[in-house]
Design a protein around this motif. Structure first.
Motif, mmCIF file in Angstrom:
data_model
loop_
_atom_site.group_PDB
_atom_site.id
_atom_site.type_symbol
_atom_site.label_atom_id
_atom_site.label_comp_id
_atom_site.label_asym_id
_atom_site.label_seq_id
_atom_site.Cartn_x
_atom_site.Cartn_y
_atom_site.Cartn_z
ATOM 1 N N ARG A 37 0.747 -1.354 -0.024
ATOM 2 C CA ARG A 37 0.053 0.074 0.023
ATOM 3 C C ARG A 37 0.839 1.209 0.132
ATOM 4 N NH1 ARG A 37 -3.757 -2.832 -1.822
ATOM 5 N NH2 ARG A 37 -5.293 -3.671 -0.570
ATOM 6 N N TYR A 38 2.033 1.031 -0.246
ATOM 7 C CA TYR A 38 3.047 2.056 -0.271
ATOM 8 C C TYR A 38 2.663 3.410 -1.260
ATOM 9 C CZ TYR A 38 6.266 0.650 3.477
ATOM 10 O OH TYR A 38 6.703 0.321 4.668
ATOM 11 N N PHE A 39 1.906 2.582 -2.130
ATOM 12 C CA PHE A 39 1.718 3.966 -3.349
ATOM 13 C C PHE A 39 0.187 4.362 -3.187
ATOM 14 C CE2 PHE A 39 4.912 0.939 -5.413
ATOM 15 C CZ PHE A 39 6.074 2.177 -5.449
ATOM 16 N N SER A 40 -0.301 4.063 -2.080
ATOM 17 C CA SER A 40 -1.715 4.790 -1.845
ATOM 18 C C SER A 40 -1.635 5.246 -0.507
ATOM 19 C CB SER A 40 -2.802 3.566 -1.763
ATOM 20 O OG SER A 40 -4.084 3.977 -1.878
ATOM 21 N N PRO A 41 -1.584 6.704 -0.223
ATOM 22 C CA PRO A 41 -1.659 7.355 1.022
ATOM 23 C C PRO A 41 -2.338 7.022 2.191
ATOM 24 C CG PRO A 41 -1.068 8.880 -0.892
ATOM 25 C CD PRO A 41 -1.573 7.589 -1.531
ATOM 26 N N LEU A 42 -3.739 6.654 1.476
ATOM 27 C CA LEU A 42 -4.882 6.664 2.142
ATOM 28 C C LEU A 42 -4.574 5.279 3.323
ATOM 29 C CD1 LEU A 42 -7.839 7.255 -0.204
ATOM 30 C CD2 LEU A 42 -6.720 8.818 1.800
ATOM 31 N N TYR A 43 -3.814 4.182 2.956
ATOM 32 C CA TYR A 43 -3.748 2.974 3.431
ATOM 33 C C TYR A 43 -2.315 2.829 4.421
ATOM 34 C CZ TYR A 43 -7.855 2.112 0.833
ATOM 35 O OH TYR A 43 -9.044 2.194 0.341
ATOM 36 N N TYR A 44 -1.658 4.022 4.583
ATOM 37 C CA TYR A 44 -0.470 4.007 5.322
ATOM 38 C C TYR A 44 -0.746 3.247 6.647
ATOM 39 C CZ TYR A 44 3.101 5.656 2.070
ATOM 40 O OH TYR A 44 3.884 5.514 1.251
ATOM 41 N N LEU A 46 0.774 2.064 10.742
ATOM 42 C CA LEU A 46 1.600 2.903 11.583
ATOM 43 C C LEU A 46 3.233 2.792 11.283
ATOM 44 C CD1 LEU A 46 -0.402 2.226 15.180
ATOM 45 C CD2 LEU A 46 0.002 4.264 13.999
ATOM 46 N N ASN A 47 3.354 1.442 10.978
ATOM 47 C CA ASN A 47 4.672 1.062 10.702
ATOM 48 C C ASN A 47 5.241 1.930 9.277
ATOM 49 O OD1 ASN A 47 7.262 -0.486 10.329
ATOM 50 N ND2 ASN A 47 6.464 -1.597 8.774
ATOM 51 N N MET A 48 4.320 2.049 8.338
ATOM 52 C CA MET A 48 4.736 2.957 7.223
ATOM 53 C C MET A 48 4.776 4.169 7.600
ATOM 54 S SD MET A 48 1.996 0.853 4.706
ATOM 55 C CE MET A 48 2.143 1.516 3.219
ATOM 56 N N GLN A 49 3.792 4.815 8.438
ATOM 57 C CA GLN A 49 3.927 6.263 8.973
ATOM 58 C C GLN A 49 5.308 6.328 9.495
ATOM 59 O OE1 GLN A 49 0.378 7.736 10.880
ATOM 60 N NE2 GLN A 49 -0.978 6.367 9.431
ATOM 61 N N PHE A 50 5.790 5.434 10.550
ATOM 62 C CA PHE A 50 7.141 5.563 11.261
ATOM 63 C C PHE A 50 7.954 5.888 10.053
ATOM 64 C CE2 PHE A 50 10.978 3.574 12.858
ATOM 65 C CZ PHE A 50 11.027 4.404 13.801
ATOM 66 N N LYS A 51 7.949 4.994 8.791
ATOM 67 C CA LYS A 51 9.110 5.314 8.042
ATOM 68 C C LYS A 51 9.160 6.668 7.346
ATOM 69 C CE LYS A 51 9.371 0.203 6.889
ATOM 70 N NZ LYS A 51 9.268 -0.807 5.883
ATOM 71 N N VAL A 52 7.915 6.829 7.096
ATOM 72 C CA VAL A 52 7.632 8.415 6.774
ATOM 73 C C VAL A 52 8.192 9.442 7.504
ATOM 74 C CG1 VAL A 52 5.955 9.987 5.951
ATOM 75 C CG2 VAL A 52 5.746 7.843 5.284
#
Length: 110
Positions: A37-44, A46-52
């Motif tokens: 879901r890395y190419f769809s911001p609506l589905y980030y 918590l782990n993905m948001q941490f990386k961001v």
């Protein structure tokens, strides 16, 4: 999924594929090409948001970005990497539900 996996419709495909383990995670894990879901911001998650947040802290001087801007900055960096690796000018992704029925574009149409 139920026909392919020969299992009940009550099983979540994300959980099923993630439970496979080993080399299967490369193709079917939550961060794999099938489920990312890395190419769809609506589905980030918590782990993905941490990386961001880690990326933004290390790569930008503007720490006043709103949440959506941070995600798009990170996402567009990933898009640029993919474009470079495959020597293409755009990518199209699918498998990411969009509740408003509209096609979403990011990274200036890349």
């Amino acid at each position: 999924h139920a026909l392919i996996m020969n299992i009940s419709n009550d099983i979540n495909p994300l959980q099923f594929y993630a439970s496979l383990g080993g080399d299967n995670l490369l193709l079917f894990g939550n961060d794999s090409p099938v489920w990312t879901r890395y190419f769809s911001p609506l589905y980030y998650d918590l782990n993905m948001q941490f990386k961001v947040n880690m990326y933004v802290a290390q790569h930008t001087i503007n720490h006043n970005l709103i949440h959506r801007q941070k995600i798009e900055l990170y996402l567009c960096t990933l898009v640029d990497e993919v474009l470079h690796i495959y020597n293409v000018s755009r990518i199209v992704t699918g498998h990411n539900p969009n509740m408003n029925g509209q096609i979403a574009t990011y990274c200036h149409g890349k």
